[in-house]
Design an enzyme around this catalytic site. Sequence first.
Site, short mmCIF file in Angstrom:
data_model
loop_
_atom_site.label_atom_id
_atom_site.label_comp_id
_atom_site.label_asym_id
_atom_site.label_seq_id
_atom_site.Cartn_x
_atom_site.Cartn_y
_atom_site.Cartn_z
N GLY A 1 0.82 -1.21 0.00
CA GLY A 1 0.00 0.00 0.00
C GLY A 1 0.85 1.25 0.00
O GLY A 1 1.98 1.25 0.49
N GLY B 1 0.53 5.79 0.29
CA GLY B 1 -0.26 6.98 0.54
C GLY B 1 0.58 8.22 0.38
O GLY B 1 1.75 8.15 0.00
N VAL C 1 3.56 1.12 2.77
CA VAL C 1 3.37 0.01 3.70
C VAL C 1 3.89 -1.27 3.06
O VAL C 1 3.54 -1.58 1.92
CB VAL C 1 1.89 -0.15 4.08
N LYS D 1 4.85 0.40 8.15
CA LYS D 1 4.47 1.67 7.52
C LYS D 1 5.65 2.63 7.60
O LYS D 1 5.97 3.15 8.66
CB LYS D 1 3.25 2.26 8.23
N ASP E 1 -10.07 10.58 8.64
CA ASP E 1 -9.71 10.07 7.31
C ASP E 1 -10.27 8.65 7.12
O ASP E 1 -9.57 7.74 6.67
CB ASP E 1 -8.19 10.06 7.14
#
Length: 990
Positions: A696, A698, A703, A718, A820
């Site tokens: 992942g 962002g 991650v 992360k 979020d």
Amino acid sequence: MKSPIIAFLLSILATFLITLSSASSNETDYQALMHFKSTITNDPLTSWNASFHFCNWSGVSCGKRHKRVTSLRLNSYGLQGSLSPYVGNLSFLREFSLEYNNFHGSIPHELGRLSRLRFLNLGYNNFNGSIPANLSGCSNIEVISLYENKLVGSIPKELSFLSKLNSLHIDTNRLTGGIPSFLGNITSMESFSVTHNPFGGSIPDSLGRWKRLRIFFVGNCSLHGTIPPSIYNLSLLTNISLGVNNLTGSLPAAFGSMFPHLWSVQLQGTQLTGPLPPSISNCSKLDHLQGSDNSFSGKLAINFATLKDITYIVLGDNMFDDDMKFIDTLKNCTKLKVLDLRFCKFKGVLPESIGNLSRQLRFLNLQGNHLYGYLPSSIGNLAGLTTIALDYNRLTGKIPSTIGKLKKLQVCDLSDNQFSGPIPDAIGNLSVLIILDLSTNQLESRIPSSIGNCPKLSELYLDENKLSGNIPKQVLQLPSLSIALGLSQNSLFGSLPIEVGDLKMLSSLDLSYNQFSGNIPISLGGCINLLLLSLKGNLFQGMVPPSLGSLRAIATLDLSHNNLSGQIPPFLERLIVLDYVNLSFNDFEGEVPTLGAFANTSSFSVLGNSRLCGGLIELGLPKCKETKKHKRRFPLFLIVIVIASPLFMVSCLVYVWCKKRKGRPSQTSTDEGFLKVSYNQLLKATNEFSEANLIGEGAFSSVYKGVIHHEDKSVAVKVIHLQNRGAHKSFIGECEAWRSIRHRNLLKIITSCSSIDFQGNDFKAIVYEFMPNGSLYDWLHSSESTSRLNLLQRINILIDVAAALDYLHNYCVPSIAHCDLKPNNILLDDDLVAHVGDFGLARFLETNSNQNTTSGIRGTIGYAPPEYGVGSEMTSSGDVYSFGILLLEVMTGKRPTDNHFKEGLNLHKFVFMAFPDNVIDVLADDLLNFIQEDIIATQCTLENAKKIEECLTSTVKIGVSCSVDSAPQRMNIKNALHELQRILNTLQNI
């Protein structure tokens, strides 16, 4: 001869044709830009409209003569969408830059038609697919930057035809196939940067043809073999990065003479052996020297006196057989900021000349060596220090009071030495100190009350010393003391001051193995955020105060080896998150509970209490006499509260910052079940943060899946992108939020790492429990997913998320707004239980304290409520709006940013218009298929079919009610949770 009239007419005709051609070309550019704009889903290009000529649009530059687009520079515009192939029609384009946006999809091969293009930058986006081979058509191109994307495949051979290419930057992608040897044909190359790609293979010898090369970055590329001799012929090199590969061999003795212009050398994390060449002393321009985590040996014979501009010296984890006399040669290095020589087997005393180091030195790490003798008082001269780590040595004598001169010091770790004498009062002068670790020494006398003058201190470790007296009230009244207070294994005595209850934010309190006496103070129940409380091995007496029942976050409670008496407190059964309780070797009597932590013999200990009875059969205790049994009777309202309260989850505290580190930091260890990890361990756990392990990404982080080998535990790591504005605040905000929350539907945090990487840069990461079923987004939208969610699974997930929000809004102290909430931030475990994660934007409510949230960031487009767009404060009502949109997305399968929603239509309105009679029309197709299959398979009656339809309508109604524009009119999350639970009960009874 032509007549003047004919000549005049021909001139007019030519002018007309030129004007017509120019107009046609301008129209082509206009249409290309409009097609570019049409594929951007969020469309912030407000100036791109017919009111202005396109040459005046933001980010667009044109030539003065023909008004053709020559430059398209839209860096950091927040653009989302795909890149239109019509960009290939901008035939006069020379510069094209889309850095720091969110473009996805493949890079269109039509870019190969831009024959005039010189500069191409598509870095920091989400492009996937391969590098287009026909970029070779851009025959004039000089710079190609495609870093920080998701590109796959290999480097196309056609790029070798670009004879003018001088810079190729493709770092941080997923490219494989090795670094091709044909790239050596591009003799114009000056900058080559391909780090963080899983290329494999070796460094081609042909790259030695790049005689103009100045920058050579091939770190983190899974390379093996030796460094080709031809590379040492690149005498113009200023920056070289070969780190985190499997390179072998040693550096040539003349290494420094071969690269006289060298500014930065990064060799960390390889397998190089032999001495570090003394010839590096010839690199007079050297700024960065990074050679940590290798097997360099011998003397550190570099004469640093000639390296006057050096800033970073990071050589930790090597095997230098040397003393510390080389420190004398560093006195002329007035720009030095980082000196990291941890675990290098240096021996001897620290010379007094250490005080002559640069006043700009901010990071000094000599931990894990074989240093002995006194800590020189000249250490107080290093006024710029923010971190000093001298732990795991054999330093003796008193801690010099001059340490109080280090007014910028934030982290001071002198643990695991042999310091003696009192702790200097001067430590109270360190007004920005955050972490003080003096544990495992021979310090004596009292704890100085002056430590109470450190208003930012969050971690204090004084364990395993010879301290006596009581705990100063000034220390217990530090509101900043929120992570850990470790005072175990000393000779502290007297009663525990009632001021201990002022530590309301403290997470770990260890007072074990002292001589505290008297009753456990009732005020201790005020420490409502405690995760660990150990009073083991003291002289406490009396009953356990009922106020400890307020410690609702407690995971580990150790009251063993005291003189406590009375019955085992009933409230211990109701501390739902209590993982382990130790009451052994006291004088408790009566019946042993069988609920909560007492339901599993591995979760508690009651040994050495001779008057106990009952409990689990495995304990082998005598049965309680009927006449002495005490049935626990609780008022009905208490039973209702216990049942209705949401369950808390297991500890999510950043425990590496919560308890004293034991053992070598580069080794994983556990204490009370919490992991402690270093940068090097995370690097290895994730296979050097390989793209294959990336799960992942962002705005502020990536991650990775990893395995902590010592624990054989799968984790999600992360890694914070500290170079991105707001990322550091996001990290701090997330840590602050996690320290205050515990719930079964919140993602479990295991630990964190706050260190520096092998380049000397700050490194921060958070390690979570790995969620094997990925994110809710994957299940709803990923084309790679072959599984979908049925109705019961969707309702259960929504209940999990609502329960987490209910806990954050109504049960946390202070309450928290997530800010979020979206499918990407909801992770699913083996049983598809949902866990809400990513608290980087979380905000504490009902408090006037400074927030560590990220300024300017107000959630994600589509999920953030409309009031955030006009600057309103973040509230729990904003989370309810996000939950409503999330629910509608789960039921309809449509993203709130779906292309379907245009001209004022959004997901809320789309569903609202179908409500209540045509709800079926907006539900996701795969959900309807599941429902239809279930109705057929179970031969569902008409009555039950109607109940299913009513449940669908009621579920959608919750989403509509939560996502109305007006915040006061939104449904309360507690009501939403109860309604969803009612719907689930109805469905389960059909």
